[in-house]
Design an enzyme around this catalytic site. Structure first.
Site, PDB file in Angstrom:
ATOM      1  N   LEU A   5     -28.441   8.863  55.836  1.00 19.61           N
ATOM      2  CA  LEU A   5     -27.188   8.172  56.777  1.00 19.61           C
ATOM      3  C   LEU A   5     -26.816   9.481  57.709  1.00 19.61           C
ATOM      4  O   LEU A   5     -26.776  11.034  57.030  1.00 19.61           O
ATOM      5  CB  LEU A   5     -26.780   7.868  56.075  1.00 19.61           C
ATOM      6  CG  LEU A   5     -27.195   6.497  55.736  1.00 19.61           C
ATOM      7  CD1 LEU A   5     -26.134   6.208  54.942  1.00 19.61           C
ATOM      8  CD2 LEU A   5     -27.677   5.634  56.849  1.00 19.61           C
ATOM      9  N   ASP A   6     -26.715   9.493  59.126  1.00 20.98           N
ATOM     10  CA  ASP A   6     -25.984  10.833  59.558  1.00 20.98           C
ATOM     11  C   ASP A   6     -24.161  11.096  58.691  1.00 20.98           C
ATOM     12  O   ASP A   6     -24.171   9.858  57.912  1.00 20.98           O
ATOM     13  CB  ASP A   6     -25.684  10.127  61.004  1.00 20.98           C
ATOM     14  CG  ASP A   6     -26.522  10.618  62.169  1.00 20.98           C
ATOM     15  OD1 ASP A   6     -27.981  11.226  61.567  1.00 20.98           O
ATOM     16  OD2 ASP A   6     -26.854   9.532  63.409  1.00 20.98           O
ATOM     17  N   GLN A   7     -23.746  12.440  58.922  1.00 18.73           N
ATOM     18  CA  GLN A   7     -22.887  12.123  57.816  1.00 18.73           C
ATOM     19  C   GLN A   7     -21.826  11.235  58.564  1.00 18.73           C
ATOM     20  O   GLN A   7     -21.172  10.360  57.475  1.00 18.73           O
ATOM     21  CB  GLN A   7     -22.123  13.767  57.877  1.00 18.73           C
ATOM     22  CG  GLN A   7     -21.393  14.171  57.255  1.00 18.73           C
ATOM     23  CD  GLN A   7     -20.338  15.474  57.849  1.00 18.73           C
ATOM     24  OE1 GLN A   7     -21.208  16.201  58.441  1.00 18.73           O
ATOM     25  NE2 GLN A   7     -19.844  16.041  56.760  1.00 18.73           N
ATOM     26  N   VAL A   9     -21.763   8.410  59.312  1.00 17.67           N
ATOM     27  CA  VAL A   9     -22.087   7.303  58.903  1.00 17.67           C
ATOM     28  C   VAL A   9     -21.723   7.061  57.205  1.00 17.67           C
ATOM     29  O   VAL A   9     -22.468   7.535  56.419  1.00 17.67           O
ATOM     30  CB  VAL A   9     -23.619   6.789  59.468  1.00 17.67           C
ATOM     31  CG1 VAL A   9     -24.159   5.528  59.172  1.00 17.67           C
ATOM     32  CG2 VAL A   9     -23.770   7.315  61.070  1.00 17.67           C
TER      33      VAL A   9
END
Length: 173
Positions: A5-7, A9
């Site tokens: 996951l993007d940081q 998120v």
């Protein structure tokens, strides 16, 4: 780690316990057999009830940004997602301008760098709290509402267990 996951998120991740399981789960992702659903709050005008977005993305490793590009551009990768609007709300901005917001459920079909953020912003539906890709209206609304983090959550994962083949579903709702 099978996927990421993007940081900024939040949400559900799946981890493999060994290399064989990791290979099986990765194969499910590649063959689009793993269901990945996200929930987001978007800002825009005339937000559709349902829509499929198909774009081509190019990642810039130097800036850590991705952008929508023509299909023919070298390095462009197809990105597909579908979303369904669950709830709408009209919000008046400080300048008297009206903005439509919506809670959307997004089914990610491919997994590209910053895919949801880039595609939704490109469609005129920036995510609240996203200062990298959202337009000025969305950024202003985020500030007005005191939203500092991206309104995006990995809310559901479904896949077949690598050993038993049993369908496993994990959801935060």
């Amino acid at each position: 780690i099978v996927h990421r996951l993007d940081q900024p998120v939040e949400g559900i991740l799946v981890f493999a316990r060994n290399k064989t399981a990791a290979a099986n789960l990765s194969r499910q992702i590649t063959k689009e057999q793993m269901e990945k659903d996200y929930y987001a709050i978007v800002c825009g005008q005339n937000i559709p009830k349902e829509k499929e977005l198909v774009d081509y993305l190019l990642k810039d490793g130097r800036t850590n940004l991705s952008r929508v590009v023509p299909k023919e551009l070298k390095g462009a990768k197809e990105a597909r997602l579908r979303f369904r609007t669950l709830q709408y709300k009209e919000i008046e901005l400080t300048e008297g301008q009206m903005c439509q917001t919506a809670l959307v459920k997004i089914r990610l079909q491919t997994g590209r760098h910053h895919q949801i953020r880039v595609q939704m912003a490109n469609a005129g539906l920036g995510l609240l709290g996203d200062h990298k890709y959202a337009d000025a209206l969305t950024i202003n609304l985020s500030r007005q509402m005191g939203i500092k983090d991206i309104a995006l959550c990995a809310g559901r994962l479904a896949f077949c267990h690598p050993l038993t083949g049993e369908k496993k579903v994990f959801s935060i709702i």
